[in-house]
Design an enzyme around this catalytic site. Structure first.
Site, mmCIF file in Angstrom:
data_model
loop_
_atom_site.group_PDB
_atom_site.id
_atom_site.type_symbol
_atom_site.label_atom_id
_atom_site.label_comp_id
_atom_site.label_asym_id
_atom_site.label_seq_id
_atom_site.Cartn_x
_atom_site.Cartn_y
_atom_site.Cartn_z
ATOM 1 N N ASP A 1 0.819 -1.206 0.000
ATOM 2 C CA ASP A 1 0.000 0.000 0.000
ATOM 3 C C ASP A 1 0.857 1.262 0.000
ATOM 4 O O ASP A 1 0.471 2.272 -0.583
ATOM 5 C CB ASP A 1 -0.936 0.000 1.200
ATOM 6 C CG ASP A 1 -2.108 -0.958 1.026
ATOM 7 O OD1 ASP A 1 -2.261 -1.531 -0.065
ATOM 8 O OD2 ASP A 1 -2.871 -1.125 1.984
ATOM 9 N N ASP A 105 -5.481 13.741 21.278
ATOM 10 C CA ASP A 105 -4.070 13.610 20.909
ATOM 11 C C ASP A 105 -3.855 14.077 19.474
ATOM 12 O O ASP A 105 -2.732 14.349 19.065
ATOM 13 C CB ASP A 105 -3.600 12.163 21.052
ATOM 14 C CG ASP A 105 -3.400 11.753 22.514
ATOM 15 O OD1 ASP A 105 -3.433 12.643 23.393
ATOM 16 O OD2 ASP A 105 -3.206 10.555 22.765
#
Length: 172
Positions: A1, A105
């Site tokens: 990928d 985050d």
């Protein structure tokens, strides 16, 4: 990928089709395996193929009123803090209307193609590639009400960094 995504980044918005071939262990973007490559190339040369369009994100970064980045991405854009112990505050606007401020985050903005990558690992949904959408996935959100959100891919998403934006990192 990774090779497929690098090729997609290289061709940018030009109308050049890509065909993924899985040579390793993981390959969500692969249409064929190494063993099926001969058959796939033969079908391609005979015109027996189907092109599947994929949503891309047109990412623009504006700093102090000046556009410093304008790039298309196939998978995702990720905003997070460089310091692990600090929360990122990202005010999100959908078509110029305030949605929410994610205190987390970080924040992942993904395409359906990118829904099987970092967004999935952060708790986001898997979205079928033909569904024209954008996925907003907070990374470890500070509040229980900030969950992943799927919006139409025709939507303009604006993210304004709050707090200390000099500590923020953007990964495309």
């Amino acid at each position: 990928d990774g090779t497929f995504l690098s090729a997609a980044r290289f061709i940018e918005d030009r109308e050049i089709p890509l065909m993924g071939v899985k040579f390793g262990e993981v390959g969500f973007l692969a249409e064929t395996t190494e063993e099926g490559l001969d058959k796939a190339v033969t079908s391609l040369l005979e015109g027996k193929y189907k092109i599947q369009k994929r949503t891309r994100l047109d990412i623009k970064v504006i700093r102090d009123g000046e556009q410093i980045i304008d790039v298309d991405v196939l998978n995702d854009a990720v905003i997070n803090k460089s310091a692990l112990s600090r929360l990122a505050s990202c005010a999100v606007y959908i078509d110029s209307i305030y949605l929410t401020t994610y205190r987390a985050d970080g924040l992942i903005v993904a395409t359906p193609t990118g829904s099987t990558a970092y967004s999935l690992a952060a708790g986001g949904p898997v979205v079928y590639p033909a569904v024209p959408s954008i996925i907003l996935t907070p990374i470890c959100p500070f509040t229980l009400t900030n969950r992943p959100l799927i919006i139409p891919d025709s939507t303009m998403v604006e993210i304004r960094l709050e707090g200390s934006p000099e500590d923020m990192v953007l990964t495309l």
